[in-house]
Motif scaffolding. Sequence first.
Motif, PDB file in Angstrom:
ATOM      1  N   ALA A  95       0.827  -1.208   0.000  1.00  0.00           N
ATOM      2  CA  ALA A  95       0.000   0.000   0.000  1.00  0.00           C
ATOM      3  C   ALA A  95       0.859   1.255   0.000  1.00  0.00           C
ATOM      4  CB  ALA A  95      -0.928  -0.006   1.207  1.00  0.00           C
ATOM      5  N   THR A  96       1.914   1.267   0.816  1.00  0.00           N
ATOM      6  CA  THR A  96       2.758   2.461   0.903  1.00  0.00           C
ATOM      7  C   THR A  96       3.519   2.697  -0.395  1.00  0.00           C
ATOM      8  OG1 THR A  96       3.003   2.115   3.288  1.00  0.00           O
ATOM      9  CG2 THR A  96       4.586   3.588   2.220  1.00  0.00           C
ATOM     10  N   GLU A  97       3.981   1.640  -1.036  1.00  0.00           N
ATOM     11  CA  GLU A  97       4.682   1.818  -2.310  1.00  0.00           C
ATOM     12  C   GLU A  97       3.750   2.411  -3.362  1.00  0.00           C
ATOM     13  OE1 GLU A  97       7.966   1.497  -2.598  1.00  0.00           O
ATOM     14  OE2 GLU A  97       7.806   1.057  -0.462  1.00  0.00           O
ATOM     15  N   TRP A  98       2.491   2.021  -3.325  1.00  0.00           N
ATOM     16  CA  TRP A  98       1.507   2.624  -4.239  1.00  0.00           C
ATOM     17  C   TRP A  98       1.326   4.107  -3.934  1.00  0.00           C
ATOM     18  CZ3 TRP A  98      -3.871   4.104  -3.374  1.00  0.00           C
ATOM     19  CH2 TRP A  98      -4.566   4.390  -4.563  1.00  0.00           C
ATOM     20  N   LEU A  99       1.225   4.441  -2.662  1.00  0.00           N
ATOM     21  CA  LEU A  99       1.099   5.844  -2.269  1.00  0.00           C
ATOM     22  C   LEU A  99       2.318   6.646  -2.703  1.00  0.00           C
ATOM     23  CD1 LEU A  99      -0.366   5.439   1.347  1.00  0.00           C
ATOM     24  CD2 LEU A  99      -1.583   6.256  -0.674  1.00  0.00           C
ATOM     25  N   GLU A 100       3.494   6.079  -2.516  1.00  0.00           N
ATOM     26  CA  GLU A 100       4.727   6.771  -2.912  1.00  0.00           C
ATOM     27  C   GLU A 100       4.818   6.921  -4.424  1.00  0.00           C
ATOM     28  OE1 GLU A 100       7.661   5.381   0.779  1.00  0.00           O
ATOM     29  OE2 GLU A 100       7.675   4.287  -1.107  1.00  0.00           O
ATOM     30  N   GLY A 101       4.378   5.907  -5.137  1.00  0.00           N
ATOM     31  CA  GLY A 101       4.487   5.931  -6.593  1.00  0.00           C
ATOM     32  C   GLY A 101       3.594   6.966  -7.251  1.00  0.00           C
ATOM     33  N   TYR A 102       2.483   7.288  -6.629  1.00  0.00           N
ATOM     34  CA  TYR A 102       1.526   8.209  -7.248  1.00  0.00           C
ATOM     35  C   TYR A 102       1.169   9.356  -6.291  1.00  0.00           C
ATOM     36  CZ  TYR A 102       1.346   4.075 -10.143  1.00  0.00           C
ATOM     37  OH  TYR A 102       1.700   3.006 -10.920  1.00  0.00           O
ATOM     38  N   MET A 103       2.169   9.773  -5.537  1.00  0.00           N
ATOM     39  CA  MET A 103       1.977  10.780  -4.498  1.00  0.00           C
ATOM     40  C   MET A 103       1.407  12.086  -5.036  1.00  0.00           C
ATOM     41  SD  MET A 103       4.874  12.421  -1.969  1.00  0.00           S
ATOM     42  CE  MET A 103       5.541  10.817  -1.593  1.00  0.00           C
ATOM     43  N   SER A 104       1.845  12.488  -6.213  1.00  0.00           N
ATOM     44  CA  SER A 104       1.471  13.806  -6.724  1.00  0.00           C
ATOM     45  C   SER A 104       0.005  13.903  -7.126  1.00  0.00           C
ATOM     46  CB  SER A 104       2.343  14.169  -7.933  1.00  0.00           C
ATOM     47  OG  SER A 104       2.176  13.216  -8.973  1.00  0.00           O
ATOM     48  N   SER A 105      -0.656  12.780  -7.332  1.00  0.00           N
ATOM     49  CA  SER A 105      -2.056  12.832  -7.771  1.00  0.00           C
ATOM     50  C   SER A 105      -3.027  12.176  -6.798  1.00  0.00           C
ATOM     51  CB  SER A 105      -2.202  12.154  -9.143  1.00  0.00           C
ATOM     52  OG  SER A 105      -1.788  10.800  -9.078  1.00  0.00           O
ATOM     53  N   ILE A 106      -2.570  11.151  -6.078  1.00  0.00           N
ATOM     54  CA  ILE A 106      -3.482  10.386  -5.228  1.00  0.00           C
ATOM     55  C   ILE A 106      -4.097  11.252  -4.139  1.00  0.00           C
ATOM     56  CG2 ILE A 106      -3.501   8.636  -3.406  1.00  0.00           C
ATOM     57  CD1 ILE A 106      -1.804   6.886  -5.161  1.00  0.00           C
ATOM     58  N   ASP A 107      -3.258  12.061  -3.461  1.00  0.00           N
ATOM     59  CA  ASP A 107      -3.772  12.807  -2.321  1.00  0.00           C
ATOM     60  C   ASP A 107      -4.781  13.876  -2.712  1.00  0.00           C
ATOM     61  OD1 ASP A 107      -2.136  14.650  -3.520  1.00  0.00           O
ATOM     62  OD2 ASP A 107      -0.607  14.616  -1.970  1.00  0.00           O
ATOM     63  N   LYS A 108      -4.825  14.238  -3.996  1.00  0.00           N
ATOM     64  CA  LYS A 108      -5.784  15.242  -4.453  1.00  0.00           C
ATOM     65  C   LYS A 108      -7.046  14.608  -5.046  1.00  0.00           C
ATOM     66  CE  LYS A 108      -2.049  18.487  -5.500  1.00  0.00           C
ATOM     67  NZ  LYS A 108      -0.995  17.587  -5.008  1.00  0.00           N
ATOM     68  N   ARG A 109      -7.047  13.305  -5.190  1.00  0.00           N
ATOM     69  CA  ARG A 109      -8.175  12.626  -5.827  1.00  0.00           C
ATOM     70  C   ARG A 109      -8.872  11.625  -4.912  1.00  0.00           C
ATOM     71  NH1 ARG A 109      -8.026  13.216 -11.478  1.00  0.00           N
ATOM     72  NH2 ARG A 109      -6.162  14.249 -12.257  1.00  0.00           N
ATOM     73  N   VAL A 110      -8.133  11.058  -3.959  1.00  0.00           N
ATOM     74  CA  VAL A 110      -8.732  10.066  -3.069  1.00  0.00           C
ATOM     75  C   VAL A 110      -9.503  10.783  -1.966  1.00  0.00           C
ATOM     76  CG1 VAL A 110      -8.331   8.130  -1.523  1.00  0.00           C
ATOM     77  CG2 VAL A 110      -6.913   8.405  -3.558  1.00  0.00           C
ATOM     78  N   ILE A 111     -10.772  10.517  -1.883  1.00  0.00           N
ATOM     79  CA  ILE A 111     -11.636  11.142  -0.877  1.00  0.00           C
ATOM     80  C   ILE A 111     -11.373  10.538   0.493  1.00  0.00           C
ATOM     81  CG2 ILE A 111     -14.025  11.497  -0.178  1.00  0.00           C
ATOM     82  CD1 ILE A 111     -14.707  11.183  -3.212  1.00  0.00           C
ATOM     83  N   SER A 112     -11.240   9.214   0.525  1.00  0.00           N
ATOM     84  CA  SER A 112     -11.063   8.522   1.799  1.00  0.00           C
ATOM     85  C   SER A 112     -10.532   7.128   1.552  1.00  0.00           C
ATOM     86  CB  SER A 112     -12.401   8.449   2.548  1.00  0.00           C
ATOM     87  OG  SER A 112     -12.257   7.773   3.781  1.00  0.00           O
ATOM     88  N   TYR A 113      -9.869   6.562   2.577  1.00  0.00           N
ATOM     89  CA  TYR A 113      -9.442   5.172   2.528  1.00  0.00           C
ATOM     90  C   TYR A 113     -10.116   4.415   3.663  1.00  0.00           C
ATOM     91  CZ  TYR A 113      -6.711   0.909   2.688  1.00  0.00           C
ATOM     92  OH  TYR A 113      -6.338  -0.417   2.689  1.00  0.00           O
ATOM     93  N   ILE A 114     -10.705   3.269   3.332  1.00  0.00           N
ATOM     94  CA  ILE A 114     -11.380   2.418   4.311  1.00  0.00           C
ATOM     95  C   ILE A 114     -10.648   1.083   4.354  1.00  0.00           C
ATOM     96  CG2 ILE A 114     -13.537   1.287   4.951  1.00  0.00           C
ATOM     97  CD1 ILE A 114     -15.004   3.492   3.392  1.00  0.00           C
TER      98      ILE A 114
END
Length: 759
Positions: free
Chosen positions: A461-480
Amino acid sequence: MDRVRSAFNGMIKSERYSRFTLQPAEDGERHIEVKLSDEASEAEDPSGGSPSFRPAPPRQSRRTVCYLALGTLLIFVIGYLLGYLSHRETQVQQVSCGKETETDAPLEVTPTAAAPAVAPVPEAQMDWEDVTQLLTQKLTSQAFDKTLSDFDLPRRLAGSAEDNQLASRIFDQFKEVEMDPWTDIHYVQLQTPDSKRPNRVLFGSDVFEPTGYLAYSATGKVQGKLVYGNYGRQEDLDVLHSKNIELSECVLLLRAGNISFAEQVDNAATKGAAAVLIYHDTTDYVADTALYGHVHLGSGDPYTPGFPSFNHTQFPPIKSSGLPKIPAQTITANMALALLRKIEGPKPDASSGFKGGLASVSYKLGGSENITVEVNNVLVNKEIHNVFGVIKGFTDPDRYVVLGAQRDTWETGYAKATVGTSILMELAKAIHEMVEKDGFKPRRSLVFASWSAGEYGSVGATEWLEGYMSSIDKRVISYISLDGAVMGRGSFIASASPLLYSLLENTMKGVKSPLGSGTVYDMGGKSNWMAKTLRPMSTDDPAYPFLAFSGIPSISFHFISPNTESYTYYGTKLDTMDHLDYQTNHHTSDMAAVAAQFAGQMALRLVHDHLLRLDVSRYSGVLTNAVRRVYGRINQLLQSGQLKGVNPNWLNRARGSFNRAASSINTDILNTDVNDKEACRILNDRIMSVEHTLLSPYVSPVETPFRHLLLGRGAHTLASIAETTDMEDLRTQLALATWNLQGCANAMVGNIWDIDEQI
């Protein structure tokens, strides 16, 4: 020309155009002379030469001008009508043509006249009550009976053939229901025991070779005095200090629980310990078995901190600051019993809580006998696969809620991975069916994620977050997070971002209790639900990197047995279907269905409504408490003379800006027309900015990955500022925290011209 002239003459009551010219006048100007005549013969000279021009009688000049204006107007009208008719005929021919245009792109017929303005019709949306009823009907215990059985598989270590086979199976199931699946591949370094050189513990004549281990431990062979330190919390180590027990170069024996393995080892290393041994005490756990875990005080691949572990990318040879510098090893309860029986030293006070449940042991603190710990773990490179499927939204498909579950396990991992994966798949099928067959149209998208290497600290999960850091945090509403959603039956606990508190409360009131009557909200009593339900999110929570690293509002929740805070069998080979059935009183399928309904209702609420159900006002209380502690600490230092020239009012004013910005968002929510898509999107973006802008921009994700100002870990957090003893560092961190908070308030306002400058 004669025909045109005849037609024109007919339109002006049979009078025909005779002749005209530009005649110079005495004043040098030219005047138009027009003569209308009934006889065509008057228009030409009998000799066939140039036409003769005679001045028009003065009495006819005004009449002539009127005829000319009328004729010009009629010519214009006739031209417009002819053009319209010819254009319409062409369009009709195009639209009514046969097979020749069947493969062409559809043609748009532009209306020729302005249509009357029509008020926009609100988009049809399924009622929320209908949505929840549909979801409940589809998530049944009978469905989970089969799915839980299908995913109840043997040991599947991250990156193993078994793990990859399960990934392919999940991919295929996403494909079957047309969820456009894709795979995210990473190449990570994992730590495993050396099959040729087992880890060992030597104490007197006893030699132990435990099969369990702690990934990412420092390796080597160390010797030191054996000291018993309870859970290894700061207050436990303070008890040892009060008893004059020397911790420097000691080997600290700790029982598992209360805090993560990584925090236990970090606390021990801070006190100068040489190594750590961790065991399951029978007070907290019920069986003697091998114990597995990791001690990386962080998440993701610790050998690419802050970077994604893509195979094609080169990174500097650096290590995570959260890697321990001392060896750590797990032992069984029986091994710990043998050590504690031989340990000497003072006894702890009865009020200290040091005494565990091992029989015939007084739990002396030790500090006199030597023990040797040898850790020979090795690093291995593994290819891991994260698998995704998506149900796309109809209005804002580029905004999405992510639901995720860990797939890999140390051993069977029934509660840790099997249940979560089953909930993930059943939710995906149920919601897809709601869209395809029942007419449900989510405004935003839903992403379903199956993670690998979760046992090593949410690596996939963290590698995915790191790989797409520039766009994920502005598009993901929430993580469950769905990991550990079912650990028992009878109680309910959760850890979440304050933005999700209101949604969590409403969902608890909307999901029926698995105990029979009432709702999940009633399970803990109807008063003071936050104190009974909410727990701080720990660093080893699977949702934590989403919240503290990426600034995404996140939640993990657990149905659990009463009067417990954790699952007894996590990280052991006893995490099986039988043991979970015992904890749920043989209602595991029922509990899985309820957990799926709970996660599903939270997710669907976030993609169903026009405005996001993220309550920014819930952060006000959390922020006020944190600022109050800093304020009190600084005033204390100022009064004692340890600190000079620092004014805590600046931080308090930034807090005021945050609260005013939160109030403005709530006001705008009340005043926004929910049928105005653009207005809703702008307001939703302001709401989504809150969590992300609470990440400190002044620290590096390489050195300090958990950058959240309130919920992170590091010197930049308000909690750390309230406790630091370094006055120079306090000055710096206070200034940075103030501007971090003010920046968050500014982002919440939205328009730059509306920014509150009252700091």
